[in-house]
Write a protein that holds these residues in place. Structure first.
Motif, PDB file in Angstrom:
ATOM      1  N   HIS A   7      -0.119  47.700 -86.957  1.00 38.45           N
ATOM      2  CA  HIS A   7       0.944  46.733 -86.716  1.00 38.45           C
ATOM      3  C   HIS A   7       2.107  47.363 -85.965  1.00 38.45           C
ATOM      4  N   GLY A   8       2.014  48.625 -85.660  1.00 38.84           N
ATOM      5  CA  GLY A   8       3.065  49.371 -84.978  1.00 38.84           C
ATOM      6  C   GLY A   8       2.659  50.830 -84.920  1.00 38.84           C
ATOM      7  N   GLN A   9       3.573  51.667 -84.493  1.00 42.17           N
ATOM      8  CA  GLN A   9       3.244  53.077 -84.334  1.00 42.17           C
ATOM      9  C   GLN A   9       2.994  53.783 -85.656  1.00 42.17           C
ATOM     10  N   THR A  10       3.743  53.418 -86.689  1.00 45.51           N
ATOM     11  CA  THR A  10       3.630  54.161 -87.950  1.00 45.51           C
ATOM     12  C   THR A  10       3.421  53.280 -89.173  1.00 45.51           C
ATOM     13  N   ASN A  11       3.392  51.965 -89.029  1.00 40.66           N
ATOM     14  CA  ASN A  11       3.262  51.125 -90.227  1.00 40.66           C
ATOM     15  C   ASN A  11       1.811  50.772 -90.510  1.00 40.66           C
ATOM     16  N   TYR A  12       0.952  51.768 -90.469  1.00 38.19           N
ATOM     17  CA  TYR A  12      -0.442  51.665 -90.881  1.00 38.19           C
ATOM     18  C   TYR A  12      -0.948  53.076 -91.107  1.00 38.19           C
ATOM     19  N   HIS A  35      -4.567  51.607-100.816  1.00 37.00           N
ATOM     20  CA  HIS A  35      -3.978  50.274-100.626  1.00 37.00           C
ATOM     21  C   HIS A  35      -2.873  50.383 -99.584  1.00 37.00           C
ATOM     22  N   GLN A  36      -3.244  50.266 -98.320  1.00 42.50           N
ATOM     23  CA  GLN A  36      -2.300  50.388 -97.206  1.00 42.50           C
ATOM     24  C   GLN A  36      -2.734  49.471 -96.074  1.00 42.50           C
ATOM     25  N   ASN A  37      -1.870  49.345 -95.066  1.00 46.46           N
ATOM     26  CA  ASN A  37      -2.271  48.635 -93.850  1.00 46.46           C
ATOM     27  C   ASN A  37      -3.390  49.412 -93.179  1.00 46.46           C
ATOM     28  N   ARG A  38      -4.477  48.722 -92.891  1.00 43.54           N
ATOM     29  CA  ARG A  38      -5.566  49.336 -92.142  1.00 43.54           C
ATOM     30  C   ARG A  38      -5.456  48.990 -90.659  1.00 43.54           C
ATOM     31  N   ALA A  39      -5.077  47.731 -90.386  1.00 42.15           N
ATOM     32  CA  ALA A  39      -4.887  47.296 -89.006  1.00 42.15           C
ATOM     33  C   ALA A  39      -3.545  47.806 -88.492  1.00 42.15           C
TER      34      ALA A  39
END
Length: 689
Positions: A219-224, A213-217
């Motif tokens: 959104h920045g360098q490290t927030n996925y 359960h995490q960002n797949r797309a």
């Protein structure tokens, strides 16, 4: 092939129970969808339901939400139907993190009658917090309605051990990792501190599923989390958190696994991705073969999103002419009327599907066009639309051409939220940007980043003392520094200079460390750091007998912070259990033959590669402060047929593991492997919604 060898798993994610529960029109939407999920599981004779996180919308759901959830699960999950899936791993490790009393999967508990097991990881909305570091789904787990798995016991090194399941000849290794802040988990992966354990016996015979359960797309360098971070031995990755329902599985040709993005079962934002058909997926697994069956949800409220560019609408006059505002509103009303006709035709006929649709018109008024009051339009459709107050959203393309490196004038917070698309802007991000860029109101003592994270704790987790406690902590920290250098007796101007120098020194050290190692000296590297600090402040205040200035709403489940670390619980394996009756079961140790359970040892696993204040001067602040403390290409997938007999399935071939040199540790057999996703030896360590 015999049906006894086919494991059927109903996959859903992001249920968001309690969303809009105070809205008279939408308060039952999330519960209706959840009930339909369980109805489908029961009608299709699924072996169990697998949820990908965010069962609840709020971190501290209301009593009404918890009651409604338990009411639904009591209706559809309890019963006398025997469960055919056998658990072969150490269950006290798989599920015991919730309570010491949980030493087995719920359907093997002699005190419970479970007919439809539910397995779930936690998401970012219902993640563990507060005293005991518990989440709302832990309440369901200890009550016996749900099996909570995939929780990390360390936020430095993560070791993920699978839940090993078997039905007939089909063996399933179910991996799970509950939600962790994306930046932190990204850093842990980069440091090679995530390790997956694999069954030691017949490793290649297991079908491997990873639930995350995490960002797949990006959104920045490290927030996925890039898919390439996950091990290639997985056959299927179930990706929660992303709300868009993908029509089919996607193949990752680099890692050689399929990705299933179930999406949400209820729309929580008025976006195009959320307006797509919601569905659940029934997985049929036999050996290393799999086929998915996509089942649309018929109780979901219909939603329509339409983009309107005013300069491309022929019936709207020049923006400088009079009455153009009325023309724009009339055109938007015409579009709403047209959508309402379509919505009536699109109703599924399900008895619990709401009749009123959700409608969003995204109106681009670039080119000097005026706007009208959206509430005036909405007032005309209060009886026809579920969201009359938010039908129209005005936006326009930014006309700013800022020079690289040029700082934006932040004289007013409104500059951050002018007529741009702000649907996904977070409050804490606005606070941090405002505090960092507004030189007139820039803080001298407190950290902008820490303050923004405290705002997030207040908004998302309902931690009403977060801002107060962060101020306490940072004031005490600066005060301690001044005391150590004997500066509290100096003149105020000298103290102000030292504080500025101290802050700049910490900022430089943090930036340097961040560039070198993906982290820094700044203690506010992630939300988990803030929670640890808040917990420590409350513990110390409690030890001094100082009351917490927190008043919780009677409508909320109160869970106060009091722990700074998540501790792993280690338990022994269970012994045998007496029989529960003479009822037979085809799984060998089912509801009627549980006495055999204790005689079978768990299969070992091995390591895979891997508040208000008085105004005063600065001395008053420090004097007061001194009295306080402180997350190989398969060519096709066979289409589902109406019959379960003789169904062809896509063949999967798991990577062959290399020979390992085993060593023992903590009662579980491990081995070192000279292969991991990063091409270097993996270091030993731990877990992850």
């Amino acid at each position: 092939m015999a049906d006894a060898d086919v494991m059927k798993i109903l996959v859903a994610s992001d249920i968001h129970l309690g969303y809009k529960e105070k809205d008279s029109a939408q308060q039952r939407d999330s519960f209706n969808s959840f009930e339909e999920v369980l109805v489908i599981a029961k009608e299709r004779d699924a072996d169990f339901v697998l949820l990908g996180g965010d069962l609840f919308h709020e971190n501290k759901p209301s009593r009404k939400s918890i009651h409604s959830c338990m009411e639904i699960m009591r209706k559809y999950c309890l019963g006398s139907r025997p469960c055919q899936v056998e658990v072969l791993s150490d269950q006290s490790i798989d599920f015991g993190h919730t309570s010491r009393t949980i030493t087995s999967v719920n359907y093997e508990d002699p005190n419970l009658n479970i007919s439809m097991p539910v397995f779930s990881i936690h998401g970012n909305h219902d993640d563990p917090a507060g005293s005991g570091s518990l989440s709302a789904i832990d309440l369901l787990s200890v009550a016996g309605f749900l099996n909570h798995f995939g929780r990390a016991t360390s936020l430095e090194k993560i070791e993920i051990s699978p839940v090993l399941l078997q039905k007939g000849s089909t063996k399933l290794a179910l991996y799970g990792l509950g939600s962790i802040r994306d930046e932190r988990l990204h850093r842990i992966f980069l440091k090679k501190n995530v390790k997956f354990l694999r069954p030691k016996e017949n490793t290649d015979e297991w079908f491997n599923i990873m639930t995350i359960h995490q960002n797949r797309a990006k959104h920045g360098q490290t927030n996925y989390i890039p898919e390439q971070f996950l091990d290639e031995f997985f056959d299927l990755v179930i990706w929660g958190h992303e709300h868009e329902c993908m029509g089919t599985m996607q193949w990752n040709s680099i890692q050689n696994f399929f990705v299933l993005q179930p999406g949400s079962t209820v729309a929580t934002s008025l976006t195009a991705g959320e307006s797509k058909q919601k569905h659940v997926t029934l997985l049929h697994i036999r050996g290393k073969d799999m086929k998915p069956e996509y089942i649309p949800l018929r109780s979901v409220r219909n939603m329509y999103v339409e983009d309107i560019v005013l300069k491309d609408v022929s019936c709207i006059s020049d923006p400088t002419k009079p009455m153009v505002e009325e023309e724009i509103q009339a055109y938007c009303e015409e579009r709403v009327e047209s959508i309402l006709i379509k919505a009536e035709d699109d109703l599924s006929g399900h008895p619990k599907q709401p009749k009123l649709p959700l409608i969003r018109l995204r109106v681009d008024y670039s080119g000097g066009y005026p706007t009208f009051n959206p509430y005036r339009l909405g007032a005309n459709f209060t009886e026809n639309v579920a969201n009359p107050d938010s039908i129209v959203h005005f936006l326009k393309k930014s006309t700013r051409n800022m020079v690289k490196g040029e700082k934006q004038d932040m004289s007013d917070l409104d500059d951050l939220i002018v007529n741009e698309v702000v649907e996904k802007v977070k409050v804490e991000d606005l606070v941090e940007e405002y505090l960092l860029n507004n030189t007139k109101y820039q803080m001298s003592l407190l950290s902008a980043r820490g303050m923004s994270m405290a705002v997030r704790e207040y908004v998302e987790k309902k931690e009403k003392d977060a801002i107060y406690d962060l101020c306490e902590h940072q004031l005490d920290k600066v005060s301690t520094h001044l005391k150590q250098h004997n500066l509290l007796t100096m003149e105020q101007d000298r103290i102000v200079e030292e504080i500025a120098r101290y802050k700049e020194e910490k900022k430089s050290a943090s930036m340097a460390a961040s560039n070198n190692a993906g982290g820094g000296d700044d203690e506010f590297q992630s939300q988990e750091d803030v929670r640890a600090i808040l917990a420590r402040v409350k513990l110390e205040r409690s030890a001094r007998g100082v009351a917490t200035p927190n008043i919780d709403s009677d409508d909320e489940m109160v869970i106060s912070d009091s722990e700074a670390q998540i501790t792993a619980s280690t338990r022994g394996k269970r012994g045998g259990r007496g029989g529960r009756g003479s009822k037979g079961s085809t799984r060998g140790r089912g509801r009627g033959s549980r006495s055999t359970r204790g005689s079978k040892a768990a299969i070992p696993v091995v390591e895979s590669t891997p508040v208000s204040r008085k105004t005063g001067n600065i001395m008053d602040a420090f004097n007061a402060s001194s009295q306080r403390n402180q997350s190989i290409i398969k060519s096709n997938i066979t289409k589902i047929s109406d019959s379960d007999d003789d169904v062809q399935m896509t063949s999967y071939t798991a990577p062959k593991p290399k020979r390992r040199n085993t060593k023992r540790g903590r009662g579980v057999e491990f081995s070192s492997d000279d292969e991991n996703p990063f091409g270097e030896p993996a270091s030993t360590s731990k877990r992850r919604r």
